[in-house]
Motif scaffolding. Structure first.
Motif, PDB file in Angstrom:
ATOM      1  N   VAL A  66       5.862  -9.688   5.753  1.00 45.13           N
ATOM      2  CA  VAL A  66       5.251  -8.932   4.665  1.00 45.13           C
ATOM      3  C   VAL A  66       5.036  -9.863   3.476  1.00 45.13           C
ATOM      4  CG1 VAL A  66       7.447  -8.150   3.699  1.00 45.13           C
ATOM      5  CG2 VAL A  66       5.363  -6.814   3.316  1.00 45.13           C
ATOM      6  N   VAL A  67       3.912  -9.701   2.817  1.00 46.68           N
ATOM      7  CA  VAL A  67       3.586 -10.466   1.612  1.00 46.68           C
ATOM      8  C   VAL A  67       3.737  -9.581   0.380  1.00 46.68           C
ATOM      9  CG1 VAL A  67       1.745 -11.668   0.379  1.00 46.68           C
ATOM     10  CG2 VAL A  67       2.003 -11.975   2.848  1.00 46.68           C
ATOM     11  N   ALA A  68       3.135  -8.406   0.452  1.00 50.02           N
ATOM     12  CA  ALA A  68       3.167  -7.469  -0.675  1.00 50.02           C
ATOM     13  C   ALA A  68       2.760  -6.099  -0.170  1.00 50.02           C
ATOM     14  CB  ALA A  68       2.210  -7.925  -1.778  1.00 50.02           C
ATOM     15  N   TYR A  69       3.165  -5.086  -0.924  1.00 48.09           N
ATOM     16  CA  TYR A  69       2.630  -3.765  -0.651  1.00 48.09           C
ATOM     17  C   TYR A  69       2.535  -2.988  -1.959  1.00 48.09           C
ATOM     18  CZ  TYR A  69       7.524  -2.081  -0.542  1.00 48.09           C
ATOM     19  OH  TYR A  69       8.821  -1.781  -0.844  1.00 48.09           O
ATOM     20  N   ILE A  70       1.676  -1.983  -1.935  1.00 48.48           N
ATOM     21  CA  ILE A  70       1.486  -1.139  -3.111  1.00 48.48           C
ATOM     22  C   ILE A  70       1.615   0.314  -2.665  1.00 48.48           C
ATOM     23  CG2 ILE A  70      -1.048  -1.230  -2.858  1.00 48.48           C
ATOM     24  CD1 ILE A  70      -1.144  -1.150  -5.979  1.00 48.48           C
ATOM     25  N   ASN A  71       2.430   1.036  -3.391  1.00 51.32           N
ATOM     26  CA  ASN A  71       2.741   2.401  -3.001  1.00 51.32           C
ATOM     27  C   ASN A  71       1.621   3.372  -3.365  1.00 51.32           C
ATOM     28  OD1 ASN A  71       5.401   1.950  -1.879  1.00 51.32           O
ATOM     29  ND2 ASN A  71       5.985   1.385  -3.975  1.00 51.32           N
ATOM     30  N   SER A  72       1.707   4.547  -2.784  1.00 49.59           N
ATOM     31  CA  SER A  72       0.644   5.528  -2.985  1.00 49.59           C
ATOM     32  C   SER A  72       0.850   6.367  -4.237  1.00 49.59           C
ATOM     33  CB  SER A  72       0.542   6.454  -1.770  1.00 49.59           C
ATOM     34  OG  SER A  72       1.730   7.192  -1.617  1.00 49.59           O
ATOM     35  N   HIS A  73       2.117   6.803  -4.493  1.00 53.16           N
ATOM     36  CA  HIS A  73       2.311   7.832  -5.507  1.00 53.16           C
ATOM     37  C   HIS A  73       2.234   7.287  -6.923  1.00 53.16           C
ATOM     38  CE1 HIS A  73       6.365   6.171  -5.288  1.00 53.16           C
ATOM     39  NE2 HIS A  73       6.642   6.778  -6.420  1.00 53.16           N
ATOM     40  N   ASP A  74       2.583   5.998  -7.130  1.00 57.51           N
ATOM     41  CA  ASP A  74       2.564   5.461  -8.495  1.00 57.51           C
ATOM     42  C   ASP A  74       1.981   4.048  -8.567  1.00 57.51           C
ATOM     43  OD1 ASP A  74       6.099   4.484  -8.790  1.00 57.51           O
ATOM     44  OD2 ASP A  74       4.544   3.984  -7.344  1.00 57.51           O
ATOM     45  N   SER A  75       1.471   3.560  -7.470  1.00 60.12           N
ATOM     46  CA  SER A  75       0.903   2.204  -7.377  1.00 60.12           C
ATOM     47  C   SER A  75       1.892   1.112  -7.766  1.00 60.12           C
ATOM     48  CB  SER A  75      -0.368   2.086  -8.237  1.00 60.12           C
ATOM     49  OG  SER A  75      -1.405   2.869  -7.692  1.00 60.12           O
ATOM     50  N   SER A  76       3.190   1.404  -7.640  1.00 55.89           N
ATOM     51  CA  SER A  76       4.173   0.336  -7.837  1.00 55.89           C
ATOM     52  C   SER A  76       4.060  -0.664  -6.697  1.00 55.89           C
ATOM     53  CB  SER A  76       5.577   0.921  -7.913  1.00 55.89           C
ATOM     54  OG  SER A  76       5.881   1.639  -6.742  1.00 55.89           O
ATOM     55  N   ALA A  77       4.439  -1.878  -6.951  1.00 56.39           N
ATOM     56  CA  ALA A  77       4.211  -2.934  -5.973  1.00 56.39           C
ATOM     57  C   ALA A  77       5.488  -3.707  -5.670  1.00 56.39           C
ATOM     58  CB  ALA A  77       3.127  -3.884  -6.462  1.00 56.39           C
ATOM     59  N   TYR A  78       5.505  -4.265  -4.494  1.00 55.88           N
ATOM     60  CA  TYR A  78       6.593  -5.146  -4.035  1.00 55.88           C
ATOM     61  C   TYR A  78       5.968  -6.473  -3.629  1.00 55.88           C
ATOM     62  CZ  TYR A  78       9.488  -7.359  -0.495  1.00 55.88           C
ATOM     63  OH  TYR A  78      10.180  -8.274   0.236  1.00 55.88           O
ATOM     64  N   TYR A  79       6.694  -7.552  -3.888  1.00 57.94           N
ATOM     65  CA  TYR A  79       6.246  -8.875  -3.465  1.00 57.94           C
ATOM     66  C   TYR A  79       7.386  -9.622  -2.796  1.00 57.94           C
ATOM     67  CZ  TYR A  79       2.455  -7.867  -6.691  1.00 57.94           C
ATOM     68  OH  TYR A  79       1.385  -7.277  -7.336  1.00 57.94           O
ATOM     69  N   SER A  80       7.052 -10.387  -1.781  1.00 60.99           N
ATOM     70  CA  SER A  80       8.062 -11.251  -1.190  1.00 60.99           C
ATOM     71  C   SER A  80       8.405 -12.362  -2.171  1.00 60.99           C
ATOM     72  CB  SER A  80       7.552 -11.844   0.122  1.00 60.99           C
ATOM     73  OG  SER A  80       6.500 -12.750  -0.121  1.00 60.99           O
TER      74      SER A  80
END
Length: 123
Positions: free
Chosen positions: A47-61
């Protein structure tokens, strides 16, 4: 028919930038988390990154945090990955994927996948 189509890959020099796009169709885009994964030659997909649906919060490796930015445009059913300060170790096939589950880096939680786009970082 569900489709995820990545674009924007290519050859770039170290330190350069690219923006990947992933256009989605066939499912309710706004309700899905969107992830970017990559697979380098001889390595497992990660995984590199993802963006959530409900609040567009993001995660990054850890390897891309501070250099990459994931964003989404629900009006265009498109997710983006802005990649800056690219390094040779970023060379990989990049995939976008969609998950009905938020906050997950697990590949098994992603229902739909694109075919991938090649990113090569080389001088």
């Amino acid at each position: 028919q569900v489709q995820l189509v990545e674009s924007g890959g290519g050859l770039v020099k170290p330190g350069g930038s690219l923006r990947l796009s992933c256009a989605a169709s066939g499912f309710d885009f706004a309700y899905y988390a969107l992830g970017w994964f990559r697979q380098a030659p001889g390595k497992e997909r990660e995984v590199v990154a993802y963006i959530n649906s409900h609040d567009s919060s993001a995660y990054y490796s850890d390897s891309v945090r501070g250099r990459f930015t994931v964003s989404r445009d629900n009006a265009k059913d498109t997710v983006y990955l802005q990649m800056n300060s690219l390094k040779a170790e970023d060379t990989a096939v990049y995939y976008c994927a969609a998950s009905i589950v938020d906050h997950t880096p697990r590949e098994d939680d992603y229902d739909y996948w694109g075919q991938g786009t090649q990113v090569t970082v080389s001088s």
